[in-house]
Scaffold this motif. Structure first.
Motif, PDB file in Angstrom:
ATOM      1  N   PHE A  71      -5.476  -3.879   4.868  1.00 13.66           N
ATOM      2  CA  PHE A  71      -6.047  -5.217   4.796  1.00 13.66           C
ATOM      3  C   PHE A  71      -5.158  -6.109   3.943  1.00 13.66           C
ATOM      4  O   PHE A  71      -4.800  -5.759   2.813  1.00 13.66           O
ATOM      5  N   LEU A  72      -4.796  -7.270   4.496  1.00  7.95           N
ATOM      6  CA  LEU A  72      -4.061  -8.274   3.739  1.00  7.95           C
ATOM      7  C   LEU A  72      -5.032  -9.346   3.272  1.00  7.95           C
ATOM      8  O   LEU A  72      -6.090  -9.546   3.873  1.00  7.95           O
ATOM      9  N   SER A  73      -4.661 -10.041   2.209  1.00  7.50           N
ATOM     10  CA  SER A  73      -5.488 -11.137   1.729  1.00  7.50           C
ATOM     11  C   SER A  73      -5.250 -12.343   2.625  1.00  7.50           C
ATOM     12  O   SER A  73      -4.151 -12.914   2.639  1.00  7.50           O
ATOM     13  N   THR A  74      -6.259 -12.717   3.371  1.00  8.45           N
ATOM     14  CA  THR A  74      -6.105 -13.878   4.258  1.00  8.45           C
ATOM     15  C   THR A  74      -5.870 -15.156   3.454  1.00  8.45           C
ATOM     16  O   THR A  74      -5.134 -16.034   3.894  1.00  8.45           O
ATOM     17  N   ASN A  75      -6.465 -15.239   2.277  1.00  7.84           N
ATOM     18  CA  ASN A  75      -6.267 -16.423   1.435  1.00  7.84           C
ATOM     19  C   ASN A  75      -4.821 -16.526   0.956  1.00  7.84           C
ATOM     20  O   ASN A  75      -4.220 -17.606   0.952  1.00  7.84           O
ATOM     21  N   LYS A  76      -4.257 -15.390   0.534  1.00  8.74           N
ATOM     22  CA  LYS A  76      -2.860 -15.389   0.075  1.00  8.74           C
ATOM     23  C   LYS A  76      -1.918 -15.785   1.208  1.00  8.74           C
ATOM     24  O   LYS A  76      -0.993 -16.580   1.014  1.00  8.74           O
ATOM     25  N   LEU A  77      -2.161 -15.209   2.373  1.00  9.65           N
ATOM     26  CA  LEU A  77      -1.282 -15.475   3.510  1.00  9.65           C
ATOM     27  C   LEU A  77      -1.318 -16.946   3.907  1.00  9.65           C
ATOM     28  O   LEU A  77      -0.275 -17.576   4.128  1.00  9.65           O
ATOM     29  N   LYS A  78      -2.518 -17.518   3.982  1.00  8.17           N
ATOM     30  CA  LYS A  78      -2.643 -18.933   4.341  1.00  8.17           C
ATOM     31  C   LYS A  78      -2.018 -19.831   3.284  1.00  8.17           C
ATOM     32  O   LYS A  78      -1.366 -20.840   3.601  1.00  8.17           O
ATOM     33  N   THR A  79      -2.196 -19.466   2.004  1.00  3.99           N
ATOM     34  CA  THR A  79      -1.619 -20.264   0.910  1.00  3.99           C
ATOM     35  C   THR A  79      -0.107 -20.246   0.972  1.00  3.99           C
ATOM     36  O   THR A  79       0.555 -21.300   0.830  1.00  3.99           O
ATOM     37  N   LEU A  80       0.472 -19.064   1.166  1.00  2.00           N
ATOM     38  CA  LEU A  80       1.933 -18.949   1.242  1.00  2.00           C
ATOM     39  C   LEU A  80       2.483 -19.743   2.423  1.00  2.00           C
ATOM     40  O   LEU A  80       3.507 -20.432   2.312  1.00  2.00           O
ATOM     41  N   ALA A 126       1.393  -1.604   9.365  1.00  2.00           N
ATOM     42  CA  ALA A 126       2.442  -1.513   8.337  1.00  2.00           C
ATOM     43  C   ALA A 126       3.664  -2.328   8.746  1.00  2.00           C
ATOM     44  O   ALA A 126       4.299  -2.986   7.906  1.00  2.00           O
ATOM     45  N   GLU A 127       3.986  -2.309  10.047  1.00  2.00           N
ATOM     46  CA  GLU A 127       5.148  -3.058  10.531  1.00  2.00           C
ATOM     47  C   GLU A 127       4.934  -4.567  10.402  1.00  2.00           C
ATOM     48  O   GLU A 127       5.840  -5.301   9.974  1.00  2.00           O
ATOM     49  N   SER A 128       3.742  -5.038  10.764  1.00  2.00           N
ATOM     50  CA  SER A 128       3.459  -6.467  10.649  1.00  2.00           C
ATOM     51  C   SER A 128       3.455  -6.910   9.191  1.00  2.00           C
ATOM     52  O   SER A 128       3.960  -7.989   8.848  1.00  2.00           O
ATOM     53  N   THR A 129       2.903  -6.076   8.324  1.00  2.00           N
ATOM     54  CA  THR A 129       2.868  -6.394   6.894  1.00  2.00           C
ATOM     55  C   THR A 129       4.281  -6.503   6.345  1.00  2.00           C
ATOM     56  O   THR A 129       4.597  -7.437   5.590  1.00  2.00           O
ATOM     57  N   LEU A 130       5.142  -5.562   6.703  1.00  2.00           N
ATOM     58  CA  LEU A 130       6.531  -5.577   6.232  1.00  2.00           C
ATOM     59  C   LEU A 130       7.271  -6.807   6.736  1.00  2.00           C
ATOM     60  O   LEU A 130       8.035  -7.439   5.999  1.00  2.00           O
ATOM     61  N   ALA A 131       7.033  -7.184   8.003  1.00  2.00           N
ATOM     62  CA  ALA A 131       7.708  -8.345   8.582  1.00  2.00           C
ATOM     63  C   ALA A 131       7.297  -9.629   7.864  1.00  2.00           C
ATOM     64  O   ALA A 131       8.138 -10.481   7.553  1.00  2.00           O
ATOM     65  N   ILE A 132       6.017  -9.792   7.586  1.00  2.00           N
ATOM     66  CA  ILE A 132       5.533 -10.996   6.917  1.00  2.00           C
ATOM     67  C   ILE A 132       6.002 -11.028   5.458  1.00  2.00           C
ATOM     68  O   ILE A 132       6.430 -12.069   4.950  1.00  2.00           O
ATOM     69  N   ALA A 133       5.939  -9.876   4.791  1.00  2.00           N
ATOM     70  CA  ALA A 133       6.345  -9.810   3.384  1.00  2.00           C
ATOM     71  C   ALA A 133       7.818 -10.164   3.218  1.00  2.00           C
ATOM     72  O   ALA A 133       8.201 -10.857   2.257  1.00  2.00           O
ATOM     73  N   SER A 134       8.671  -9.705   4.147  1.00  2.00           N
ATOM     74  CA  SER A 134      10.108  -9.974   4.046  1.00  2.00           C
ATOM     75  C   SER A 134      10.405 -11.462   4.199  1.00  2.00           C
ATOM     76  O   SER A 134      11.339 -11.983   3.575  1.00  2.00           O
ATOM     77  N   VAL A 135       9.604 -12.162   4.983  1.00  2.00           N
ATOM     78  CA  VAL A 135       9.785 -13.605   5.172  1.00  2.00           C
ATOM     79  C   VAL A 135       9.574 -14.352   3.859  1.00  2.00           C
ATOM     80  O   VAL A 135      10.291 -15.312   3.547  1.00  2.00           O
ATOM     81  N   PHE A 136       8.581 -13.901   3.073  1.00  2.00           N
ATOM     82  CA  PHE A 136       8.267 -14.571   1.811  1.00  2.00           C
ATOM     83  C   PHE A 136       8.944 -13.913   0.606  1.00  2.00           C
ATOM     84  O   PHE A 136       8.655 -14.267  -0.539  1.00  2.00           O
ATOM     85  N   ASN A 137       9.841 -12.943   0.883  1.00  2.00           N
ATOM     86  CA  ASN A 137      10.553 -12.220  -0.182  1.00  2.00           C
ATOM     87  C   ASN A 137       9.578 -11.572  -1.167  1.00  2.00           C
ATOM     88  O   ASN A 137       9.732 -11.647  -2.397  1.00  2.00           O
ATOM     89  N   LEU A 138       8.541 -10.939  -0.617  1.00  2.00           N
ATOM     90  CA  LEU A 138       7.540 -10.254  -1.418  1.00  2.00           C
ATOM     91  C   LEU A 138       7.450  -8.797  -0.981  1.00  2.00           C
ATOM     92  O   LEU A 138       7.895  -8.420   0.106  1.00  2.00           O
ATOM     93  N   SER A 139       6.877  -7.985  -1.828  1.00  2.00           N
ATOM     94  CA  SER A 139       6.602  -6.604  -1.436  1.00  2.00           C
ATOM     95  C   SER A 139       5.335  -6.588  -0.600  1.00  2.00           C
ATOM     96  O   SER A 139       4.459  -7.449  -0.778  1.00  2.00           O
ATOM     97  N   PRO A 140       5.205  -5.653   0.317  1.00  2.00           N
ATOM     98  CA  PRO A 140       3.977  -5.579   1.125  1.00  2.00           C
ATOM     99  C   PRO A 140       2.715  -5.493   0.267  1.00  2.00           C
ATOM    100  O   PRO A 140       1.677  -6.053   0.630  1.00  2.00           O
ATOM    101  N   LYS A 141       2.821  -4.834  -0.882  1.00  2.00           N
ATOM    102  CA  LYS A 141       1.657  -4.684  -1.759  1.00  2.00           C
ATOM    103  C   LYS A 141       1.162  -6.031  -2.279  1.00  2.00           C
ATOM    104  O   LYS A 141      -0.036  -6.226  -2.516  1.00  2.00           O
TER     105      LYS A 141
END
Length: 228
Positions: free
Chosen positions: A2-11, A44-59
């Motif tokens: 589960f990803l934080s939908t609020n964090k993702l939308k904010t970023l 896990a693949e989608s999380t890694l792809a999104i995290a790399s765009v924002f230069n963040l760790s998946p966690k």
């Protein structure tokens, strides 16, 4: 996960990106981005792809221990809605078979039990706690919850409300019994039996709210992280 939908939308908004732009830079489909922002579920693949765009760790994109993250699907909502309809129909059928529905309608008892729970919740959890107990009724219609400390808080709140419901009903029964027995000399046998039956209605309302709505929510929040 589960990803934080609020964090993702904010970023995404901080970068001035639409869902289409995020999909393009991450290499995912627009539909995938829309789904993740809606329910927070991501591979896990989608999380890694999104995290790399924002230069963040998946966690860093995952829901924190304080947030309640929920997966809403039409199938899940319908399943839980049907279950509630079945419970309501079963109770209505027993009421219909047992006696006329008019015997179970008592505005004073209903108002008393609602106000008792309202007051007891505010005394214990404050006004904010009471409104959270109302707005969180929506979680009856989903099974996939990651809740952390917020879920534990709501589990305790709803468990307290179960206690308040039965506590309020017990007080109502005592007051009613004292009133009935204190005037027993003025009653005919039929009137006495009728008054005793009416006195049980407050317990009926308490059990109905507790076992059909409040207790299932309490258990759902108590076990939501265990099921993950």
């Amino acid at each position: 996960m589960f990803l934080s939908t609020n964090k993702l939308k904010t970023l995404r908004n901080e970068n001035g990106w639409s869902q289409e732009v995020l999909a393009k830079v991450s290499g995912l489909s627009v539909r995938t981005i829309q789904r993740i922002e809606a329910d927070g579920k991501a591979s896990a693949e989608s999380t890694l792809a999104i995290a790399s765009v924002f230069n963040l760790s998946p966690k860093a994109l995952q829901a924190t221990s304080n947030e309640i993250e929920v997966s809403w699907t039409r199938e899940m909502i319908m399943k839980n809605l049907i279950a509630l309809i079945i419970i309501s129909s079963a109770i209505a059928m027993l009421i219909y078979l047992g006696a006329g529905t008019h015997l179970y309608l008592d505005a004073a008892s209903a108002l008393y039990i609602v106000l008792f729970v309202y007051a007891a919740t505010i005394i214990t959890y404050g006004t904010e706690g009471f409104f959270k107990s109302i707005t969180s009724l929506k979680y009856l219609f989903t099974d996939e919850i990651v809740g952390g400390s917020q879920a534990k808080y709501l589990a305790a709140l709803y468990q307290s409300q179960v206690t308040y419901l039965y506590g309020g009903a017990f007080l109502g029964l005592l007051i009613g019994a004292i009133a009935i027995l204190g005037n027993i000399d003025t009653y005919e046998n039929f009137v006495f039996l009728r008054a005793s039956a009416v006195n049980l209605i407050v317990l009926f309302y308490a059990a109905l709210l507790s076992e059909a709505i409040i207790r299932p929510l309490s258990i759902k929040f108590k076990t939501c992280d265990i099921k993950q």
